[in-house]
Motif scaffolding. Structure first.
Motif, PDB file in Angstrom:
ATOM      1  N   GLY A 115       0.778  -1.236   0.000  1.00  0.00           N
ATOM      2  CA  GLY A 115       0.000   0.000   0.000  1.00  0.00           C
ATOM      3  C   GLY A 115       0.805   1.279   0.000  1.00  0.00           C
ATOM      4  O   GLY A 115       0.227   2.369   0.089  1.00  0.00           O
ATOM      5  N   LEU A 116       2.127   1.187  -0.118  1.00  0.00           N
ATOM      6  CA  LEU A 116       2.950   2.386  -0.143  1.00  0.00           C
ATOM      7  C   LEU A 116       3.081   2.910  -1.566  1.00  0.00           C
ATOM      8  O   LEU A 116       3.315   2.138  -2.495  1.00  0.00           O
ATOM      9  CB  LEU A 116       4.342   2.105   0.421  1.00  0.00           C
ATOM     10  N   GLU A 117       2.923   4.202  -1.731  1.00  0.00           N
ATOM     11  CA  GLU A 117       3.117   4.794  -3.049  1.00  0.00           C
ATOM     12  C   GLU A 117       4.600   4.748  -3.402  1.00  0.00           C
ATOM     13  O   GLU A 117       5.460   5.116  -2.601  1.00  0.00           O
ATOM     14  CB  GLU A 117       2.610   6.238  -3.070  1.00  0.00           C
ATOM     15  N   ILE A 118       4.904   4.274  -4.601  1.00  0.00           N
ATOM     16  CA  ILE A 118       6.290   4.119  -5.045  1.00  0.00           C
ATOM     17  C   ILE A 118       6.593   5.149  -6.125  1.00  0.00           C
ATOM     18  O   ILE A 118       5.902   5.215  -7.149  1.00  0.00           O
ATOM     19  CB  ILE A 118       6.527   2.699  -5.603  1.00  0.00           C
ATOM     20  N   ASP A 119       7.616   5.942  -5.884  1.00  0.00           N
ATOM     21  CA  ASP A 119       8.060   6.923  -6.866  1.00  0.00           C
ATOM     22  C   ASP A 119       9.227   6.311  -7.643  1.00  0.00           C
ATOM     23  O   ASP A 119      10.371   6.336  -7.190  1.00  0.00           O
ATOM     24  CB  ASP A 119       8.488   8.213  -6.162  1.00  0.00           C
ATOM     25  N   LYS A 137      13.735  -1.985 -14.495  1.00  0.00           N
ATOM     26  CA  LYS A 137      12.414  -2.487 -14.878  1.00  0.00           C
ATOM     27  C   LYS A 137      11.855  -3.278 -13.705  1.00  0.00           C
ATOM     28  O   LYS A 137      12.479  -4.238 -13.240  1.00  0.00           O
ATOM     29  CB  LYS A 137      12.520  -3.384 -16.109  1.00  0.00           C
ATOM     30  N   PHE A 138      10.683  -2.876 -13.228  1.00  0.00           N
ATOM     31  CA  PHE A 138      10.048  -3.600 -12.132  1.00  0.00           C
ATOM     32  C   PHE A 138       9.172  -4.707 -12.708  1.00  0.00           C
ATOM     33  O   PHE A 138       8.335  -4.472 -13.577  1.00  0.00           O
ATOM     34  CB  PHE A 138       9.239  -2.648 -11.252  1.00  0.00           C
ATOM     35  N   LEU A 139       9.380  -5.914 -12.210  1.00  0.00           N
ATOM     36  CA  LEU A 139       8.708  -7.092 -12.746  1.00  0.00           C
ATOM     37  C   LEU A 139       7.515  -7.535 -11.908  1.00  0.00           C
ATOM     38  O   LEU A 139       6.622  -8.219 -12.416  1.00  0.00           O
ATOM     39  CB  LEU A 139       9.708  -8.251 -12.854  1.00  0.00           C
ATOM     40  N   SER A 140       7.526  -7.177 -10.630  1.00  0.00           N
ATOM     41  CA  SER A 140       6.452  -7.631  -9.734  1.00  0.00           C
ATOM     42  C   SER A 140       6.447  -6.785  -8.471  1.00  0.00           C
ATOM     43  O   SER A 140       7.391  -6.035  -8.199  1.00  0.00           O
ATOM     44  CB  SER A 140       6.652  -9.103  -9.361  1.00  0.00           C
ATOM     45  N   GLY A 141       5.376  -6.912  -7.700  1.00  0.00           N
ATOM     46  CA  GLY A 141       5.298  -6.287  -6.382  1.00  0.00           C
ATOM     47  C   GLY A 141       4.864  -4.833  -6.384  1.00  0.00           C
ATOM     48  O   GLY A 141       4.710  -4.236  -5.315  1.00  0.00           O
ATOM     49  N   ILE A 142       4.658  -4.247  -7.570  1.00  0.00           N
ATOM     50  CA  ILE A 142       4.182  -2.868  -7.669  1.00  0.00           C
ATOM     51  C   ILE A 142       3.042  -2.838  -8.686  1.00  0.00           C
ATOM     52  O   ILE A 142       3.195  -3.310  -9.813  1.00  0.00           O
ATOM     53  CB  ILE A 142       5.310  -1.911  -8.104  1.00  0.00           C
ATOM     54  N   PHE A 143       1.906  -2.294  -8.280  1.00  0.00           N
ATOM     55  CA  PHE A 143       0.731  -2.233  -9.156  1.00  0.00           C
ATOM     56  C   PHE A 143       0.078  -0.873  -9.015  1.00  0.00           C
ATOM     57  O   PHE A 143      -0.202  -0.424  -7.900  1.00  0.00           O
ATOM     58  CB  PHE A 143      -0.259  -3.338  -8.794  1.00  0.00           C
ATOM     59  N   GLU A 144      -0.126  -0.217 -10.138  1.00  0.00           N
ATOM     60  CA  GLU A 144      -0.731   1.112 -10.174  1.00  0.00           C
ATOM     61  C   GLU A 144      -0.025   2.076  -9.223  1.00  0.00           C
ATOM     62  O   GLU A 144      -0.652   2.876  -8.522  1.00  0.00           O
ATOM     63  CB  GLU A 144      -2.224   1.034  -9.867  1.00  0.00           C
ATOM     64  N   GLY A 145       1.307   1.959  -9.204  1.00  0.00           N
ATOM     65  CA  GLY A 145       2.116   2.896  -8.432  1.00  0.00           C
ATOM     66  C   GLY A 145       2.213   2.623  -6.953  1.00  0.00           C
ATOM     67  O   GLY A 145       2.772   3.431  -6.198  1.00  0.00           O
TER      68      GLY A 145
END
Length: 353
Positions: free
Chosen positions: A31-35, A64-72
């Motif tokens: 749930g953390l926003e990733i910049d 390149k992020f492959l997993s673990g981040i969705f919609e930022g």
């Protein structure tokens, strides 16, 4: 041990002249926003080819992020990432396929594994640190927003930044190619590195890191002390030869009366020779430490050595190499520190449940 961290954990893969580097981060909160731009910015600070005083290998170092981040936002599942190698010149290393270079990992890797990737040092290459910068810049985003982590080059050879960190403007760290916020000292450092580079030689120095506004209570008693975790992380950096925090080795010359940090009424301290850590736990004061780096082992001069059959040989570095590790090590120190702090911060949060 192939992982960095205790609860927040990083495992990595890749070699200097392989297809790519990458890693997997586990136990990153959901749930953390990733910049992602902040992550890429840190990679850009570390990447080769930035100036005349670093290696001229050209890599975009695009993550390149492959997993673990969705919609930022982080999903709570493992974060997988990849950084492709784009500018390998493996032929530059053909001449050392059966040679042991002085002060490299060639001999020890061969003895340990019975095989080694001689192209750029394989897994022993400092290019591995690209993974650590990604992990650390992500980890920093889960720390409280007011935590500040700033590292800078504090010495090159015998040239030292004499100003205490309190008198430096950290916004100027990236204003020059050596990453020393004192312009006059930076100019001397850069001139020295260029002089050393012309000789086909290398030079070492130190990086100082300052952490401000870390909450009180970060760090675990006995085997998880904050300074021990920071020291372990820093000593894993290629070319690192030493770590000290607070008064460091100078403290060994002092008496207890002179060294003790007396309290103010609000439980800040009048001095900070403890370096913001007491009993292995942060006390709310600034944390500061210094990391020593040796001269890079690859020099463009002939040196005596032996090949794998114990025949005497002459080896000489070829290709693209850093004359000094320090400018590119600054973001490595900062982001490794961030990962350590985030790991211990999460462990401290778990204690509240």
């Amino acid at each position: 041990m192939f992982n960095l961290g205790n609860f927040l954990s990083l495992s990595t893969f890749g070699e200097s002249h392989g297809i790519a580097y990458g890693g997997i981060i586990t136990n990153f909160p959901a749930g953390l926003e990733i910049d992602s731009d902040k992550v890429q910015h840190q990679l850009d600070r570390r990447k080769p080819g930035q100036s005349a005083i670093v290696t001229q290998r050209k890599e975009s170092d695009t993550v390149k992020f492959l997993s673990g981040i969705f919609e930022g936002k982080s999903t709570g599942t493992p974060i997988g990432f990849l950084i492709e190698n784009e500018n390998q010149k493996s032929k530059d290393y053909d001449h050392i396929a059966k040679s042991y270079r002085p002060s490299h990992a060639d001999f020890t890797y061969d003895q340990k594994f019975g095989i080694r990737d001689y192209r750029g040092g394989g897994k022993s290459s400092a290019r591995e640190t690209v993974n650590w910068v990604v992990a650390g810049s992500l980890a920093k985003q889960l720390l409280p927003k007011n935590v500040e982590i700033n590292a800078y080059v504090s010495s090159v050879g015998e040239i030292f930044c004499e100003k205490p960190y309190q008198d430096l403007d950290f916004t100027k760290i990236d204003s020059n190619e050596i990453r020393c916020p004192d312009a006059e000292t930076a100019e001397k450092m850069i001139s020295k590195i260029k002089e050393i580079k012309k000789e086909g030689n290398t030079i070492g120095g130190t990086i100082t890191c300052v952490i401000k506004n870390l909450p009180i209570g970060i760090g675990e008693p006995v085997f998880g002390k904050l300074q021990a975790e920071l020291g372990k992380a820093m000593l894993n950096i290629n070319a690192c030869k030493g770590f000290e925090y607070g008064s460091g080795f100078c403290g060994a010359k002092m008496t207890g009366k002179d060294h003790n940090d007396l309290f103010n009424k609000n439980f800040t301290t009048k001095t900070n020779l403890s370096g913001g850590i007491q009993g292995g736990i942060s006390n709310g004061m600034d944390i500061y430490f210094r990391v020593a780096f040796k001269p890079i082992a690859t020099i463009l001069q002939p040196q005596q050595s032996f090949d794998t059959e114990e025949n005497p040989i002459i080896v000489e570095g070829r290709g693209r190499h850093d004359p000094c590790v320090l400018p590119r090590a600054v973001p490595i120190v900062e982001n490794l520190a961030a990962f350590v702090l985030a790991d211990l911060f999460l462990i401290n949060q778990l204690r509240k449940f």
